[in-house]
Design a protein around this motif. Structure first.
Motif, PDB file in Angstrom:
ATOM      1  N   LEU A   1       0.843  -1.195   0.000  1.00 39.83           N
ATOM      2  CA  LEU A   1       0.000   0.000   0.000  1.00 39.83           C
ATOM      3  C   LEU A   1       0.875   1.241   0.000  1.00 39.83           C
ATOM      4  CD1 LEU A   1      -3.053   0.633   0.154  1.00 39.83           C
ATOM      5  CD2 LEU A   1      -2.765   0.858   2.608  1.00 39.83           C
ATOM      6  N   VAL A   2       0.610   2.136  -0.944  1.00 37.45           N
ATOM      7  CA  VAL A   2       1.406   3.345  -1.104  1.00 37.45           C
ATOM      8  C   VAL A   2       0.492   4.548  -0.866  1.00 37.45           C
ATOM      9  CG1 VAL A   2       2.874   4.666  -2.672  1.00 37.45           C
ATOM     10  CG2 VAL A   2       2.835   2.164  -2.823  1.00 37.45           C
ATOM     11  N   THR A   3       0.876   5.395   0.102  1.00 38.66           N
ATOM     12  CA  THR A   3       0.080   6.588   0.417  1.00 38.66           C
ATOM     13  C   THR A   3       0.895   7.844   0.117  1.00 38.66           C
ATOM     14  OG1 THR A   3       0.808   6.878   2.717  1.00 38.66           O
ATOM     15  CG2 THR A   3      -0.971   5.270   2.322  1.00 38.66           C
ATOM     16  N   LEU A   4       0.338   8.987   0.464  1.00 35.10           N
ATOM     17  CA  LEU A   4       1.053  10.252   0.279  1.00 35.10           C
ATOM     18  C   LEU A   4       2.319  10.327   1.135  1.00 35.10           C
ATOM     19  CD1 LEU A   4      -1.896  12.833   0.238  1.00 35.10           C
ATOM     20  CD2 LEU A   4      -0.460  12.143  -1.690  1.00 35.10           C
ATOM     21  N   ASP A   5       2.394   9.506   2.184  1.00 37.65           N
ATOM     22  CA  ASP A   5       3.560   9.495   3.065  1.00 37.65           C
ATOM     23  C   ASP A   5       4.742   8.725   2.473  1.00 37.65           C
ATOM     24  OD1 ASP A   5       2.126  10.885   5.045  1.00 37.65           O
ATOM     25  OD2 ASP A   5       1.327   9.019   5.869  1.00 37.65           O
TER      26      ASP A   5
ATOM     27  N   ILE B   1      -1.954   2.150  -4.944  1.00 39.28           N
ATOM     28  CA  ILE B   1      -1.496   3.510  -4.684  1.00 39.28           C
ATOM     29  C   ILE B   1      -2.713   4.360  -4.318  1.00 39.28           C
ATOM     30  CG2 ILE B   1      -0.393   5.548  -5.677  1.00 39.28           C
ATOM     31  CD1 ILE B   1       1.236   3.604  -7.437  1.00 39.28           C
ATOM     32  N   LEU B   2      -2.701   4.878  -3.090  1.00 38.86           N
ATOM     33  CA  LEU B   2      -3.761   5.762  -2.606  1.00 38.86           C
ATOM     34  C   LEU B   2      -3.241   7.191  -2.690  1.00 38.86           C
ATOM     35  CD1 LEU B   2      -4.979   3.810   0.551  1.00 38.86           C
ATOM     36  CD2 LEU B   2      -6.036   3.884  -1.698  1.00 38.86           C
ATOM     37  N   ALA B   3      -3.399   7.789  -3.845  1.00 35.75           N
ATOM     38  CA  ALA B   3      -2.807   9.097  -4.109  1.00 35.75           C
ATOM     39  C   ALA B   3      -3.374  10.203  -3.223  1.00 35.75           C
ATOM     40  CB  ALA B   3      -2.985   9.463  -5.577  1.00 35.75           C
TER      41      ALA B   3
ATOM     42  N   ALA C   1      -9.629   6.273   4.856  1.00 39.49           N
ATOM     43  CA  ALA C   1      -9.643   5.571   3.565  1.00 39.49           C
ATOM     44  C   ALA C   1      -8.582   4.480   3.533  1.00 39.49           C
ATOM     45  CB  ALA C   1      -9.422   6.557   2.425  1.00 39.49           C
ATOM     46  N   THR C   2      -7.436   4.726   4.142  1.00 39.13           N
ATOM     47  CA  THR C   2      -6.371   3.732   4.191  1.00 39.13           C
ATOM     48  C   THR C   2      -6.809   2.542   5.036  1.00 39.13           C
ATOM     49  OG1 THR C   2      -4.727   5.491   3.972  1.00 39.13           O
ATOM     50  CG2 THR C   2      -3.939   3.361   4.771  1.00 39.13           C
ATOM     51  N   VAL C   3      -7.419   2.823   6.167  1.00 37.64           N
ATOM     52  CA  VAL C   3      -7.899   1.755   7.048  1.00 37.64           C
ATOM     53  C   VAL C   3      -8.966   0.924   6.331  1.00 37.64           C
ATOM     54  CG1 VAL C   3      -9.093   1.261   9.230  1.00 37.64           C
ATOM     55  CG2 VAL C   3      -7.342   3.060   9.131  1.00 37.64           C
ATOM     56  N   ARG C   4      -9.885   1.588   5.640  1.00 39.39           N
ATOM     57  CA  ARG C   4     -10.931   0.863   4.899  1.00 39.39           C
ATOM     58  C   ARG C   4     -10.316  -0.009   3.810  1.00 39.39           C
ATOM     59  NH1 ARG C   4     -13.506   5.844   5.235  1.00 39.39           N
ATOM     60  NH2 ARG C   4     -13.015   6.293   3.067  1.00 39.39           N
ATOM     61  N   ARG C   5      -9.314   0.504   3.132  1.00 44.44           N
ATOM     62  CA  ARG C   5      -8.677  -0.243   2.052  1.00 44.44           C
ATOM     63  C   ARG C   5      -7.990  -1.495   2.588  1.00 44.44           C
ATOM     64  NH1 ARG C   5      -9.082  -1.422  -3.207  1.00 44.44           N
ATOM     65  NH2 ARG C   5      -8.197   0.332  -4.284  1.00 44.44           N
ATOM     66  N   VAL C   6      -7.287  -1.353   3.702  1.00 43.57           N
ATOM     67  CA  VAL C   6      -6.621  -2.507   4.322  1.00 43.57           C
ATOM     68  C   VAL C   6      -7.662  -3.521   4.778  1.00 43.57           C
ATOM     69  CG1 VAL C   6      -5.265  -3.260   6.319  1.00 43.57           C
ATOM     70  CG2 VAL C   6      -4.522  -1.276   4.993  1.00 43.57           C
ATOM     71  N   ARG C   7      -8.709  -3.052   5.435  1.00 44.95           N
ATOM     72  CA  ARG C   7      -9.762  -3.949   5.923  1.00 44.95           C
ATOM     73  C   ARG C   7     -10.417  -4.711   4.764  1.00 44.95           C
ATOM     74  NH1 ARG C   7     -13.226  -0.642   9.106  1.00 44.95           N
ATOM     75  NH2 ARG C   7     -11.738  -0.928  10.765  1.00 44.95           N
TER      76      ARG C   7
ATOM     77  N   SER D   1      -2.704   7.522   8.076  1.00 46.26           N
ATOM     78  CA  SER D   1      -3.695   7.595   9.150  1.00 46.26           C
ATOM     79  C   SER D   1      -5.107   7.920   8.667  1.00 46.26           C
ATOM     80  CB  SER D   1      -3.254   8.625  10.189  1.00 46.26           C
ATOM     81  OG  SER D   1      -3.106   9.887   9.574  1.00 46.26           O
ATOM     82  N   ASP D   2      -5.306   8.100   7.379  1.00 51.39           N
ATOM     83  CA  ASP D   2      -6.639   8.418   6.862  1.00 51.39           C
ATOM     84  C   ASP D   2      -7.585   7.229   6.987  1.00 51.39           C
ATOM     85  OD1 ASP D   2      -6.090  11.011   6.137  1.00 51.39           O
ATOM     86  OD2 ASP D   2      -5.724  10.551   4.026  1.00 51.39           O
TER      87      ASP D   2
END
Length: 165
Positions: free
Chosen positions: A103-107, A134-136, A144-150, A141-142
């Motif tokens: 998973l790739v985020t803005l961080d 990639i979650l552009a 959306a990231t938690v939902r995507r992982v779940r 900590s968003d």
């Protein structure tokens, strides 16, 4: 504070304690063994940042020792190599035959080339259990990231209920 050493390119990177990667790998393997011995057969390792190569390596050793590719999953969030450990992430991922979410985020601190190179390697190896997302628009900590992982876990690492439980 870690001492600093110069690399061949002249840049400075923190010098590693010689045993850092060994200690981290042992801790991961001890945790996996403890959970497995307690009857937890559906294990998920989440590695953030430069712990990803160490986690991938520990899972690879776990998988090799048990000759088992079921019941364990790796999630890497903003994975990157740690210059101090000298363990290339791509090398650590090559032998994994388990579901892996990259998973790739803005961080993220890797270049587009590094991300594409890792994805290309996994395609060349025909590893269809690896997925790079990639979650552009999201950070680690968003929600959306938690939902995507779940959601990914539900699809790729859902546990199996044993009879009588």
């Amino acid at each position: 504070c870690l001492p600093v050493m110069a690399t061949e390119t002249g840049s400075s990177v923190p010098a590693a304690e010689p045993e850092y990667s060994i200690i981290v790998t042992q801790r991961i393997q001890t945790g996996l063994s403890d959970l497995y011995n307690r009857g937890q057969m559906n294990l998920v390792i989440i590695a953030i940042g430069d712990t990803a190569p160490l986690a991938a390596n520990a899972v690879s050793v776990w998988q090799r020792e048990r000759q088992e590719d079921k019941g364990i999953t790796l999630i890497m969030i903003d994975a990157r190599e740690n210059a101090a450990t000298q363990l290339p992430l791509n090398d650590a991922l090559k032998s994994l035959e388990i579901p892996v979410l990259d998973l790739v985020t803005l961080d993220n601190q890797e270049t587009d080339w590094q991300l594409k190179n890792r994805m290309g390697l996994m395609k060349r190896l025909k590893n269809d259990r690896y997925q790079q997302i990639i979650l552009a628009g999201s950070t680690r900590s968003d929600p959306a990231t938690v939902r995507r992982v779940r959601g990914w876990l539900k699809k790729n690492a859902a546990g199996t209920e044993l009879p009588g439980n």
